[in-house]
Each structure stands twice: as C-alpha cells, then as structure tokens.
Scaffold this active site. Structure first.
Site, PDB file in Angstrom:
ATOM      1  N   ASN A   1      14.671  66.286  59.098  1.00  0.00           N
ATOM      2  CA  ASN A   1      14.554  65.489  60.329  1.00  0.00           C
ATOM      3  C   ASN A   1      15.949  65.045  60.735  1.00  0.00           C
ATOM      4  O   ASN A   1      16.918  65.274  60.011  1.00  0.00           O
ATOM      5  CB  ASN A   1      13.619  64.279  60.121  1.00  0.00           C
ATOM      6  CG  ASN A   1      14.114  63.376  59.016  1.00  0.00           C
ATOM      7  OD1 ASN A   1      15.244  62.891  59.069  1.00  0.00           O
ATOM      8  ND2 ASN A   1      13.306  63.183  57.998  1.00  0.00           N
TER       9      ASN A   1
ATOM     10  N   ASP B   1      11.033  69.361  52.998  1.00  0.00           N
ATOM     11  CA  ASP B   1      12.190  68.445  52.870  1.00  0.00           C
ATOM     12  C   ASP B   1      12.086  67.688  51.542  1.00  0.00           C
ATOM     13  O   ASP B   1      13.031  67.641  50.746  1.00  0.00           O
ATOM     14  CB  ASP B   1      12.162  67.481  54.054  1.00  0.00           C
ATOM     15  CG  ASP B   1      13.489  66.769  54.273  1.00  0.00           C
ATOM     16  OD1 ASP B   1      13.540  65.886  55.143  1.00  0.00           O
ATOM     17  OD2 ASP B   1      14.472  67.088  53.571  1.00  0.00           O
TER      18      ASP B   1
HETATM   19  N1  APR Z   1       8.094  75.859  50.104  1.00  0.00           N
HETATM   20  C1  APR Z   1       7.880  76.524  51.267  1.00  0.00           C
HETATM   21  N2  APR Z   1       7.237  75.989  52.323  1.00  0.00           N
HETATM   22  C2  APR Z   1       6.775  74.725  52.194  1.00  0.00           C
HETATM   23  C3  APR Z   1       6.962  73.946  51.018  1.00  0.00           C
HETATM   24  C4  APR Z   1       7.654  74.573  49.939  1.00  0.00           C
HETATM   25  N3  APR Z   1       7.876  73.934  48.789  1.00  0.00           N
HETATM   26  N4  APR Z   1       6.396  72.718  51.217  1.00  0.00           N
HETATM   27  C5  APR Z   1       5.863  72.738  52.465  1.00  0.00           C
HETATM   28  N5  APR Z   1       6.081  73.936  53.051  1.00  0.00           N
HETATM   29  C6  APR Z   1       5.674  74.404  54.368  1.00  0.00           C
HETATM   30  C7  APR Z   1       4.528  73.684  55.038  1.00  0.00           C
HETATM   31  O1  APR Z   1       3.294  74.205  54.588  1.00  0.00           O
HETATM   32  C8  APR Z   1       4.780  74.045  56.504  1.00  0.00           C
HETATM   33  O2  APR Z   1       4.201  75.309  56.802  1.00  0.00           O
HETATM   34  O3  APR Z   1       6.777  74.197  55.230  1.00  0.00           O
HETATM   35  C9  APR Z   1       6.314  74.206  56.576  1.00  0.00           C
HETATM   36  C10 APR Z   1       7.023  73.096  57.333  1.00  0.00           C
HETATM   37  O4  APR Z   1       6.308  71.894  57.170  1.00  0.00           O
HETATM   38  P1  APR Z   1       7.058  70.481  56.955  1.00  0.00           P
HETATM   39  O5  APR Z   1       7.720  70.484  55.645  1.00  0.00           O
HETATM   40  O6  APR Z   1       6.057  69.415  57.260  1.00  0.00           O
HETATM   41  O7  APR Z   1       8.219  70.478  58.047  1.00  0.00           O
HETATM   42  P2  APR Z   1       8.141  70.251  59.623  1.00  0.00           P
HETATM   43  O8  APR Z   1       6.819  70.582  60.195  1.00  0.00           O
HETATM   44  O9  APR Z   1       9.358  70.951  60.161  1.00  0.00           O
HETATM   45  O10 APR Z   1       8.317  68.672  59.768  1.00  0.00           O
HETATM   46  C11 APR Z   1       9.571  68.106  59.444  1.00  0.00           C
HETATM   47  O11 APR Z   1       8.567  66.606  57.898  1.00  0.00           O
HETATM   48  O12 APR Z   1       9.074  66.441  55.696  1.00  0.00           O
HETATM   49  C12 APR Z   1       9.320  65.891  56.916  1.00  0.00           C
HETATM   50  O13 APR Z   1      11.545  65.036  56.739  1.00  0.00           O
HETATM   51  C13 APR Z   1      10.761  66.045  57.323  1.00  0.00           C
HETATM   52  O14 APR Z   1      10.536  64.587  59.187  1.00  0.00           O
HETATM   53  C14 APR Z   1      10.636  65.941  58.809  1.00  0.00           C
HETATM   54  C15 APR Z   1       9.335  66.669  59.100  1.00  0.00           C
END
Ligand code: APR
Length: 179
Positions: A29, A39
């Site tokens: 983020n 993240d």
């Molecule tokens: N490896 C690969 N993919 C993953 C993992 C992992 N360990 N964990 C989660 N994902 C996938 C989720 O299933 C989703 O399809 O990553 C994709 C992105 O999801 P998010 O992590 O929620 O990211 P995003 O939608 O871009 O939102 C970003 O979420 O974690 C917070 O700090 C971050 O505020 C920011 C927001």
C-alpha cells in the site's frame, strides 16, 4: 511454461515468498508499512529488515515501484508496488494497475534482475476483478518485453486455484494468438 521472445513465462500456484528468483513483487500500500495478504506474508517471511528499508523509502505512489532486499526469503530483492483500489473501472484503475506491473519490470531491469515473480496485484483487498487484472498484468509484462527484451523468466504466482486457471486461460489465448 510459455515463451514470449527471450522470456519464459510461468504460471505457478503457490506462496510467492518461497520463490527462488531475483525479485518477488509485493502488492503493497502507499505507506509501504506492511499489511495483510501478500504484503503481510512477505514481511513475515523476509523479516524486519524489509520494514526498516521501507520506512527509509517513505512510501510509494499507486502505480509506482520501490525496491528493498528480501531479508530471510530465498529471493534477492523485493519490488514493492502499489496497485489501485478497484472502484468501478472508470477511475483510472486500468492504467494504474498496468503501471504497477510495467514499473516493476522497469525497476527490475535497472537492477539487471533476470527472474521475477508477480502476485495477482490488487485482486485481494483491493477488489480488482481477477480476469481483467490478469489481462492487464500479462499485457503490461509483454509490452515491457516488447520494449526491453532482456528478462529471462517471469513467474505469475497465484495463491488460489481459480486465479491459477484464469491466468492459464489468458496466456493460452494470448500466446496461441501469437503463433
Ligand atoms: N503468495 C502469493 N499470492 C498471495 C499470497 C502469497 N503468500 N498471499 C495472498 N496472495 C494473493 C491473494 O490471494 C490475492 O490474489 O495475492 C493477491 C493480492 O491480494 P492482496 O495481498 O490482498 O493485495 P491487494 O489486493 O493488492 O491489496 C493490497 O492489502 O495487504 C494489504 O498492505 C496491503 O493495503 C495493501 C492491500
């Protein structure tokens, strides 16, 4: 596995923190101070050094990318990028998501990184529709390769099977078109 110019494109179902690549890309983020989802997983797996470096960077605008080392993870670097929060598809989300992938590839080239792993940016908390996001992701990566054909391997690492199957369908269509 798919081949696009000099690059191998892989679609993998799994945990991006385990990837042995030059850089894993984090769906961060704007604060770069960590969060949930991928993240959270990257900060947990990499350890506190990543947050220390992120604090020094001081944030990242949506669509841009910043780089840190990867701490305890098998990869060398983390490229932190910020995807858009999906509202209705009419607030510039497409361009911002495209930029997040494109600028991550650009930063990887600046560091001469040959292998990279992307999560499905913005498709979790940020609510981006998975099919559209996958099409944007693959277009941005292939557009960059058209411009700078240097990277050896791009891995799209999907956590869920449905996203994995979606990416497979997208690349089957795209790369079959190219044949
Ligand atoms: N490896 C690969 N993919 C993953 C993992 C992992 N360990 N964990 C989660 N994902 C996938 C989720 O299933 C989703 O399809 O990553 C994709 C992105 O999801 P998010 O992590 O929620 O990211 P995003 O939608 O871009 O939102 C970003 O979420 O974690 C917070 O700090 C971050 O505020 C920011 C927001």
């Amino acid at each position: 596995m798919y081949v696009y110019k000099k690059a191998k494109l892989n679609i993998i179902q799994g945990d991006i923190t385990k990837m042995e690549v030059d850089a894993v890309v984090n769906a961060a983020n704007n604060t770069l101070l960590g969060g949930g989802g991928v993240d959270g997983a990257i900060h947990r797996a990499g350890g506190p050094t990543i947050l220390e470096q992120c604090k020094k960077i001081g944030g990242c605008p949506t669509g841009e990318a910043r780089i840190t080392t990867a701490g305890n993870m098998p990869s060398k670097y983390v490229i932190h990028t910020v995807g858009p929060v999906y509202k209705d598809g009419r607030k510039g989300e497409t361009k911002l998501l495209y930029n997040a992938y494109y600028n991550s590839m650009k930063l990887a080239k600046e560091y001469n990184l040959k292998t990279i792993a992307f999560p499905a940016i913005s498709t979790g908390v940020y609510n981006y529709p998975k099919l559209e996001a996958g099409q944007i992701a693959t277009k941005a990566v292939m557009d960059f390769i058209d411009k700078e054909d240097y990277i050896e391997e791009v891995n799209f690492v999907l956590f869920s099977e449905d996203n994995y199957l979606l990416y497979k369908k997208i690349l089957d269509e795209k790369l079959n078109e190219l044949e």
